[in-house]
Design a protein around this motif. Structure first.
Motif, short mmCIF file in Angstrom:
data_model
loop_
_atom_site.label_atom_id
_atom_site.label_comp_id
_atom_site.label_asym_id
_atom_site.label_seq_id
_atom_site.Cartn_x
_atom_site.Cartn_y
_atom_site.Cartn_z
N SER A 134 0.64 -0.81 -0.29
CA SER A 134 0.26 -0.11 0.30
C SER A 134 1.11 1.19 -0.08
O SER A 134 1.58 1.34 0.70
N GLY A 135 1.03 1.78 -0.86
CA GLY A 135 2.13 3.17 -1.50
C GLY A 135 3.38 2.26 -0.98
O GLY A 135 3.87 1.42 -1.49
N ARG A 136 4.10 2.56 -0.40
CA ARG A 136 5.63 1.99 -0.05
C ARG A 136 5.67 1.49 1.08
O ARG A 136 6.35 1.11 1.74
N GLN A 137 4.46 1.17 1.47
CA GLN A 137 4.00 -0.55 2.83
C GLN A 137 4.21 -1.11 2.44
O GLN A 137 3.19 -1.49 1.45
N LEU A 138 4.58 -2.36 3.61
CA LEU A 138 4.53 -4.24 2.74
C LEU A 138 3.20 -4.20 4.55
O LEU A 138 3.87 -3.97 4.56
N ARG A 139 2.05 -4.72 4.09
CA ARG A 139 0.85 -4.40 4.80
C ARG A 139 0.72 -5.74 4.87
O ARG A 139 0.62 -6.65 4.20
N ARG A 140 0.66 -6.67 6.28
CA ARG A 140 0.41 -8.45 6.34
C ARG A 140 -1.11 -7.85 7.51
O ARG A 140 -0.92 -7.41 8.14
N THR A 141 -1.90 -9.03 6.59
CA THR A 141 -3.15 -8.76 7.97
C THR A 141 -3.04 -10.14 7.93
O THR A 141 -3.25 -11.62 6.96
N SER A 142 -3.30 -10.41 8.84
CA SER A 142 -3.94 -12.15 9.83
C SER A 142 -4.84 -12.55 9.50
O SER A 142 -6.00 -10.93 9.09
N GLU A 143 -5.16 -14.10 10.02
CA GLU A 143 -6.27 -13.86 9.85
C GLU A 143 -7.85 -13.11 10.53
O GLU A 143 -9.05 -13.76 10.27
N ASN A 144 -7.26 -12.69 11.71
CA ASN A 144 -8.35 -12.24 12.73
C ASN A 144 -8.49 -10.82 12.20
O ASN A 144 -9.21 -9.88 12.44
#
Length: 173
Positions: free
Chosen positions: A111-121
């Motif tokens: 997202s833009g210059r950020q790498l995001r991690r979304t977990s199962e919750n």
């Protein structure tokens, strides 16, 4: 007593040529010192930029590797690179005589210059900053990740890391 006689032409001090010569030598020395300091500052700035970029992608790489080592399935198509990935796995744990099958998932997207991690919750965490590109490619059970990062402050350099991780088997052992 001393007799007063003709005063000899005594000249004390520096001549104009000596002063110009001293200024020229001083100017050359000063120019060399300024150029050396400038070179050191540019090199230090470049090194700092590389350290920031490498720290960013190393942090992101660690998070991705940890999830890929646990993952059993992905949403990747063999041979087709994607800029995001969804990973799923089941944690087989035994505790106090009962078996628990705990499903887990993690998705990675930029997202833009950020790498995001979304977990199962649904928890979103930023695992990398200044990430300029990321690519996930699956070939059989092997997932190859290419991640690049660059610092935003000049002079900026791009750092890239490539790694491959083999997915776990989907079968219960």
């Amino acid at each position: 007593m001393r007799e007063k006689g003709p005063v000899l032409n005594r000249v004390e001090g520096f001549t104009l040529i000596e002063m110009l010569l001293a200024l020229a030598v001083g100017g050359i020395i000063l120019t060399g010192a300024v150029l050396s300091i400038y070179s050191i500052m540019v090199t230090t700035g470049r090194s700092s930029s590389q350290v920031v970029a490498l720290t960013d992608i190393n942090r992101a790489t660690l998070a991705i590797k940890n999830d890929l080592l646990m993952a059993q399935t992905t949403d990747l198509v063999d041979g087709v690179p994607k800029s995001s990935a969804n990973l799923t796995w089941i944690d087989y744990t035994s505790s106090f005589g009962s078996d628990f099958l705990t499903p887990h998932s993690a998705s990675y997207a930029r997202s833009g210059r950020q790498l995001r991690r979304t977990s199962e919750n649904g928890t979103v965490s930023i695992v990398g900053r200044n990430v300029t590109s990321i690519s996930f490619t699956q070939s059989g059970k092997a997932v190859t990740v290419i991640i690049s990062s660059s610092n935003t402050t000049p002079p900026s350099g791009i750092e890239t890391i490539t790694f491959t991780v083999h997915l776990r088997s989907e079968e219960v052992e």
